[in-house]
Write an enzyme that holds these catalytic residues in place. Structure first.
Site, PDB file in Angstrom:
ATOM      1  CB  SER A 136     -19.053 -32.998  53.046  1.00 44.38           C
ATOM      2  OG  SER A 136     -17.875 -33.501  52.465  1.00 44.38           O
ATOM      3  CE1 TYR A 157     -21.688 -34.577  48.795  1.00 41.65           C
ATOM      4  CE2 TYR A 157     -19.357 -34.272  49.235  1.00 41.65           C
ATOM      5  CZ  TYR A 157     -20.595 -34.721  49.629  1.00 41.65           C
ATOM      6  OH  TYR A 157     -20.759 -35.305  50.862  1.00 41.65           O
TER       7      TYR A 157
END
Length: 335
Positions: A127, A152
């Protein structure tokens, strides 16, 4: 021989599976169909995939070690595309254990399956969140990413480190992809485009963080899929010039590579909203708010390495991409 696509009922996994099926690839889709967002949307995607003769579905959670071991042992996966993960920056502050379970323990089961069953190429989702506190733009895979600002992001950075260790130890060809704000038809309901569209059509205010000064490298789903599909047969090679005295984070003496997939064109959030307003034919009621914890003010992808590797860089305009999403949204929800 078949390709395993994890997260096949998810946004990106659904589109990747569709594209591979169109190209005649036999796809085994895996998903746990969790309730992080509307399960009905996931089942609707899956219903479309199950119409294809070359698609089979396995309802399984990545953290089920015995189930994953059995799946890999009984199947002959030529490639694995791991798109299953617990997503969402803000949710990682509410339920951190979900990220440890899925993104760390689950990813370990993927790596073990690939290691013990001679998988030819593992492609996995990272990501743009891993860039964290980095401010040098555009973001490059050759920059260090050691300061994540959410769990995350930290879990995705951990995925990159775990993947490199397995590539180094077992000569497993591994490619990591840093996605930049993916959007498009069948998108996730927790993402800005979906949330904004729903609220504007309902006449409700939208929450605009950082006073609308956020910038994101919005990337259309078809561009993401094209990049992934081109990389599937493109095995990462060891970098013979890699130097431990001045280590390059984007490559390795192992068969391991990282790539950004972004539109290479950051857009201010207020401009993004204006494009959506035009497509919907309605004005948004904006609630301007400060930036949320875990967010970063801007993302901007350097995609030069992706272009050099497979002669591709995303190029769908925001106007076209938003229009396609709105067309799908109105059709799906009948509004």
């Amino acid at each position: 021989m078949s390709v395993l696509v994890t997260g096949a009922a998810g946004f990106i996994g659904f589109h990747v599976s569709q594209r591979l099926l169109v190209e005649g690839v036999k796809v085994v889709g895996l998903d746990n169909l969790n309730d992080y967002y509307d399960v009905g949307l996931k089942k609707a995607r899956l219903k479309i995939l199950l119409k294809e003769k070359n698609f089979s579905f396995v309802a399984l959670d990545l953290v089920d070690t015995d189930g994953m071991r059995k799946l890999f042992k009984e199947s002959s996966f030529k490639q694995v595309i791991n798109l299953a993960a617990q997503a969402g920056v803000r949710y990682s502050m509410e339920n951190p254990k979900a990220y440890v379970d899925s993104n760390l323990s689950g990813f370990l089961n993927i790596l073990e399956g690939c290691r013990h069953n001679r998988v030819g190429h593992l492609i996995y989702a990272s990501s743009s969140s891993v860039y964290g506190l980095n401010t040098q733009m555009p973001f490059s895979v050759h920059d260090n990413v050691d300061h994540p600002v959410s769990l995350y992001a930290a879990s995705k950075k951990a995925n990159e480190l775990m993947a490199h260790a397995y590539s180094h130890l077992y000569q497993l060809p591994v490619t990591g992809l840093r996605f930049f704000t993916v959007y498009g038809p069948w998108g996730r309901p927790d993402m800005a485009l979906f949330l904004f569209t729903r609220a504007i059509l309902a006449g409700e205010p939208i929450k605009v963080f950082n006073q609308g000064e956020m910038q994101r490298d919005f990337t259309y789903i078809d561009d993401i899929v094209e990049g992934i599909v081109r990389l599937v047969p493109h095995l990462p090679e060891a970098n013979s010039d890699w130097n431990g005295a001045s280590p390059d984070p984007g490559s390795s003496p192992a068969p391991y590579r990282l790539y950004n997939i972004g539109n290479h064109s950051p857009v201010k959030l207020l401009d993004f909203i204006a494009v959506l307003e035009k497509s919907l034919g309605r004005k948004a009621k904006k609630e301007l708010l400060p930036m949320q914890p875990g967010d970063v003010p801007a993302t901007y992808a350097d995609v030069a390495d992706l272009q050099a590797a497979v002669d591709f860089s995303p190029a769908t305009s925001l106007e076209k991409g938003v229009e396609e999403f709105v067309r799908w949204y109105r059709g799906y929800y009948g509004c």
